[in-house]
Design a protein around this motif. Sequence first.
Motif, PDB file in Angstrom:
ATOM      1  N   ALA A   1       2.032  -3.115   1.907  1.00  0.00           N
ATOM      2  CA  ALA A   1       3.096  -2.743   0.978  1.00  0.00           C
ATOM      3  C   ALA A   1       3.398  -3.888   0.009  1.00  0.00           C
ATOM      4  O   ALA A   1       3.607  -3.664  -1.188  1.00  0.00           O
ATOM      5  CB  ALA A   1       4.350  -2.353   1.749  1.00  0.00           C
ATOM      6  N   THR A   2       3.405  -5.115   0.519  1.00  0.00           N
ATOM      7  CA  THR A   2       3.664  -6.273  -0.346  1.00  0.00           C
ATOM      8  C   THR A   2       2.560  -6.450  -1.373  1.00  0.00           C
ATOM      9  O   THR A   2       2.816  -6.781  -2.539  1.00  0.00           O
ATOM     10  CB  THR A   2       3.798  -7.542   0.514  1.00  0.00           C
ATOM     11  OG1 THR A   2       4.881  -7.365   1.443  1.00  0.00           O
ATOM     12  CG2 THR A   2       4.079  -8.762  -0.353  1.00  0.00           C
ATOM     13  N   ARG A   3       1.346  -6.199  -0.959  1.00  0.00           N
ATOM     14  CA  ARG A   3       0.205  -6.360  -1.871  1.00  0.00           C
ATOM     15  C   ARG A   3       0.212  -5.310  -2.976  1.00  0.00           C
ATOM     16  O   ARG A   3      -0.053  -5.608  -4.142  1.00  0.00           O
ATOM     17  CB  ARG A   3      -1.096  -6.281  -1.069  1.00  0.00           C
ATOM     18  CG  ARG A   3      -2.356  -6.534  -1.894  1.00  0.00           C
ATOM     19  CD  ARG A   3      -3.606  -6.535  -1.024  1.00  0.00           C
ATOM     20  NE  ARG A   3      -3.850  -5.249  -0.388  1.00  0.00           N
ATOM     21  CZ  ARG A   3      -3.637  -4.980   0.890  1.00  0.00           C
ATOM     22  NH1 ARG A   3      -3.151  -5.928   1.688  1.00  0.00           N
ATOM     23  NH2 ARG A   3      -3.889  -3.789   1.389  1.00  0.00           N
ATOM     24  N   THR A   4       0.565  -4.071  -2.635  1.00  0.00           N
ATOM     25  CA  THR A   4       0.473  -2.975  -3.605  1.00  0.00           C
ATOM     26  C   THR A   4       1.768  -2.749  -4.373  1.00  0.00           C
ATOM     27  O   THR A   4       1.749  -2.159  -5.452  1.00  0.00           O
ATOM     28  CB  THR A   4       0.103  -1.669  -2.892  1.00  0.00           C
ATOM     29  OG1 THR A   4       1.161  -1.306  -1.980  1.00  0.00           O
ATOM     30  CG2 THR A   4      -1.204  -1.828  -2.116  1.00  0.00           C
ATOM     31  N   GLY A   5       2.914  -3.181  -3.810  1.00  0.00           N
ATOM     32  CA  GLY A   5       4.203  -2.905  -4.433  1.00  0.00           C
ATOM     33  C   GLY A   5       4.788  -1.574  -4.040  1.00  0.00           C
ATOM     34  O   GLY A   5       5.876  -1.205  -4.496  1.00  0.00           O
TER      35      GLY A   5
ATOM     36  N   GLY B   1      15.808  -1.562  -6.611  1.00  0.00           N
ATOM     37  CA  GLY B   1      15.418  -1.737  -8.004  1.00  0.00           C
ATOM     38  C   GLY B   1      13.908  -1.620  -8.129  1.00  0.00           C
ATOM     39  O   GLY B   1      13.193  -1.403  -7.144  1.00  0.00           O
ATOM     40  N   LEU B   2      13.437  -1.759  -9.332  1.00  0.00           N
ATOM     41  CA  LEU B   2      12.005  -1.711  -9.619  1.00  0.00           C
ATOM     42  C   LEU B   2      11.656  -2.853 -10.566  1.00  0.00           C
ATOM     43  O   LEU B   2      12.415  -3.167 -11.479  1.00  0.00           O
ATOM     44  CB  LEU B   2      11.607  -0.372 -10.251  1.00  0.00           C
ATOM     45  CG  LEU B   2      11.857   0.896  -9.419  1.00  0.00           C
ATOM     46  CD1 LEU B   2      11.581   2.135 -10.262  1.00  0.00           C
ATOM     47  CD2 LEU B   2      11.004   0.900  -8.166  1.00  0.00           C
ATOM     48  N   ILE B   3      10.512  -3.469 -10.348  1.00  0.00           N
ATOM     49  CA  ILE B   3      10.037  -4.556 -11.196  1.00  0.00           C
ATOM     50  C   ILE B   3       8.709  -4.140 -11.820  1.00  0.00           C
ATOM     51  O   ILE B   3       7.832  -3.607 -11.135  1.00  0.00           O
ATOM     52  CB  ILE B   3       9.855  -5.856 -10.374  1.00  0.00           C
ATOM     53  CG1 ILE B   3      11.216  -6.344  -9.884  1.00  0.00           C
ATOM     54  CG2 ILE B   3       9.174  -6.933 -11.201  1.00  0.00           C
ATOM     55  CD1 ILE B   3      11.138  -7.592  -9.017  1.00  0.00           C
ATOM     56  N   LYS B   4       8.579  -4.376 -13.110  1.00  0.00           N
ATOM     57  CA  LYS B   4       7.355  -4.010 -13.808  1.00  0.00           C
ATOM     58  C   LYS B   4       6.190  -4.894 -13.354  1.00  0.00           C
ATOM     59  O   LYS B   4       6.379  -6.030 -12.923  1.00  0.00           O
ATOM     60  CB  LYS B   4       7.553  -4.133 -15.319  1.00  0.00           C
ATOM     61  CG  LYS B   4       8.573  -3.156 -15.887  1.00  0.00           C
ATOM     62  CD  LYS B   4       8.720  -3.335 -17.399  1.00  0.00           C
ATOM     63  CE  LYS B   4       9.746  -2.350 -17.962  1.00  0.00           C
ATOM     64  NZ  LYS B   4       9.926  -2.532 -19.436  1.00  0.00           N
ATOM     65  N   CYS B   5       5.002  -4.348 -13.463  1.00  0.00           N
ATOM     66  CA  CYS B   5       3.779  -5.070 -13.110  1.00  0.00           C
ATOM     67  C   CYS B   5       2.937  -5.239 -14.369  1.00  0.00           C
ATOM     68  O   CYS B   5       2.076  -4.389 -14.667  1.00  0.00           O
ATOM     69  CB  CYS B   5       2.994  -4.309 -12.043  1.00  0.00           C
ATOM     70  SG  CYS B   5       3.838  -4.178 -10.455  1.00  0.00           S
ATOM     71  N   PRO B   6       3.179  -6.313 -15.132  1.00  0.00           N
ATOM     72  CA  PRO B   6       2.444  -6.489 -16.398  1.00  0.00           C
ATOM     73  C   PRO B   6       0.939  -6.578 -16.188  1.00  0.00           C
ATOM     74  O   PRO B   6       0.452  -7.290 -15.309  1.00  0.00           O
ATOM     75  CB  PRO B   6       2.998  -7.834 -16.922  1.00  0.00           C
ATOM     76  CG  PRO B   6       4.297  -8.028 -16.217  1.00  0.00           C
ATOM     77  CD  PRO B   6       4.119  -7.396 -14.878  1.00  0.00           C
TER      78      PRO B   6
ATOM     79  N   PRO C   1       7.035   3.648  -8.143  1.00  0.00           N
ATOM     80  CA  PRO C   1       7.191   4.689  -9.163  1.00  0.00           C
ATOM     81  C   PRO C   1       6.777   4.201 -10.550  1.00  0.00           C
ATOM     82  O   PRO C   1       7.108   3.080 -10.956  1.00  0.00           O
ATOM     83  CB  PRO C   1       8.697   5.002  -9.112  1.00  0.00           C
ATOM     84  CG  PRO C   1       9.111   4.622  -7.731  1.00  0.00           C
ATOM     85  CD  PRO C   1       8.275   3.433  -7.369  1.00  0.00           C
ATOM     86  N   ASN C   2       6.022   5.009 -11.259  1.00  0.00           N
ATOM     87  CA  ASN C   2       5.566   4.701 -12.624  1.00  0.00           C
ATOM     88  C   ASN C   2       4.831   3.372 -12.714  1.00  0.00           C
ATOM     89  O   ASN C   2       4.941   2.643 -13.716  1.00  0.00           O
ATOM     90  CB  ASN C   2       6.758   4.718 -13.600  1.00  0.00           C
ATOM     91  CG  ASN C   2       7.476   6.051 -13.621  1.00  0.00           C
ATOM     92  OD1 ASN C   2       6.840   7.107 -13.641  1.00  0.00           O
ATOM     93  ND2 ASN C   2       8.797   6.013 -13.598  1.00  0.00           N
ATOM     94  N   GLY C   3       4.074   3.054 -11.662  1.00  0.00           N
ATOM     95  CA  GLY C   3       3.265   1.844 -11.676  1.00  0.00           C
ATOM     96  C   GLY C   3       4.036   0.561 -11.481  1.00  0.00           C
ATOM     97  O   GLY C   3       3.502  -0.532 -11.716  1.00  0.00           O
TER      98      GLY C   3
END
Length: 584
Positions: free
Chosen positions: A193-197, A383-388, A395-397
């Motif tokens: 889970a940590t690796r994939t988010g 919350g959600l953090i973007k993955c640049p 959710p939503n990458g």
Amino acid sequence: MEAFNQHLSAQPFAARFVEMVMICLTLFSTTAMVSAKLHTHIFLLRSTPVKRLCGTHNIITVNGQFPGPTLHVRNGDKLKVKVHNQAQYNATIHWHGVRQFRTGWSDGPEFITQCPIRPGRSYTYKFTITGQEGTLWWHAHSSWLRATVYGALIILPRLDTAYPFTFTRPHRQIPILLGEWWNRNPMDVVNQATRTGAAPNVSDAFTINGQPGDLYKCSSTSDTFSVSMKAGETNLLRVINAALNSDLFFSIASHTMTVVAVDASYAKPFQTNVVMLGPGQTTDILVTANQAATGRRYYMAARAYSSGQGVPFDNTTTTAILEYEAGSQLNKSAPIMPNLPFYNDTNTATSFANGLRSLASRDHPVFVPQSVQENLFYTIGLGLIKCPGQSCGGPNGSRFAASMNNISFVLPTTSSILQAQHFGMKGVFSADFPDNPSAPFDYTAQNISRGLWSPVKATRVKVLKYNATVQVILQGTNIFAGESHPIHLHGYDFYIVGAGFGNYNPQTDPHNFNLVDPPMRNTVNVPVNGWAALRFVADNPGAWVMHCHLDVHITWGLAMVFVVNNGPDALLSLQSPPRDLPLC
């Protein structure tokens, strides 16, 4: 001493509190010196094959036991536990709920009060049980090792005292540890889970004293934990929610339970058909074998309370068996099943929490701060953090996160926070954790602006003066999904003076605070899309983490740290670090 008295006189409540505590300690000092005992134990952390459900799995255990050994002590006793890490993972042991007065080096959370015990190394935890009686527990506090590394810590009254529930005397005392089981290595689950988010997989079963019970595939009655009682007996069940990620309802078919303590704090006795425990919480209950038919069997059962809409959860039910003795024989008829609440029954969870009150007797008084010097307001939620430049598994990458006051806590790696504070090391943390959200908003609204969903990752602490009276408002948010959060504060018990749903109102809600006999706990279940108000006196110097006890949430960053300064003299200050303190 004159400086000490001046310090106290400047803080009226703190002065009275310390004075009363010192009087109590003086009264008990002679007895304590005679009756206090040193308990020494050795914990061997190692991989052990265990068969559950339909397979055999290698899990990390203490001394080859699952759950680990139950430790029995008395109020005033000392504990010395040497931990040898023979497992393949870094490890620490946390003594959940133990106040650790001046012995913060033995509290155990990884990179907060110590660096981890590396494989092949050892560390000795030393501390005294001071003014606590009831049910606590111990568990690993490194990644998800506590999925299988945990056990009960039973604190009996001093030899010259007795239980305050004089209306009955229990024949036996039985630890009931509620756990969670994965058919995969829990460390692999969280690492993936940590690796994939993404969110980690939910568990495959719940357990009672390490056994799933006979409702699961490949799990028979012979593999189910059982308790036998004679008709008319009253037993004390010490129920502990050791599950990793689940609030749990617990009930016993056809039997009413009398709650007498929570989190090693005595409560006004009250009767209930169901108990709700968040992860980390304990509840002591008296159960009387008062059913007319001898030889009958009754299920003790637990299943999830899941408050978050759309949040995946383990919907299975674990069971143990309470059986009545019939002469020299035990009846093997089918056990009766209790009526457990539905998974999202928030009304039942709230009703149970509202029934709790401190005993507030002459022998077990309360010291609720009537005024506060530190008034803190902390939002808690997801919350959600973007993955640049990449697509993560959320959710939503995006990548899942969690935070307090929009700060997603990051563990240091070069030193523990306590070591950095004690030795004046720079660059390990910053002392600027905010007292309030930087941008107030409608915390429990149905549609919160997406601009508020992304927390800042940082290692920030809040510094408290010694003996400060503190109020913390924990405000749940509805970002991504609102849900109940079991918030645990290390190094302290606190009074839950108020709780409610929706947004906390500082003008009206304090009028309804209970400042007379509020429950005292070390872990509070903040209501789904609601708030809880806590009060305590910062009388224990050290670095104390406050975090969600849903391990998925602390993995995502739902934590912060209080650094409490030393008192005015050596006896009110943190002890020196032990020589065998692990190195980073």
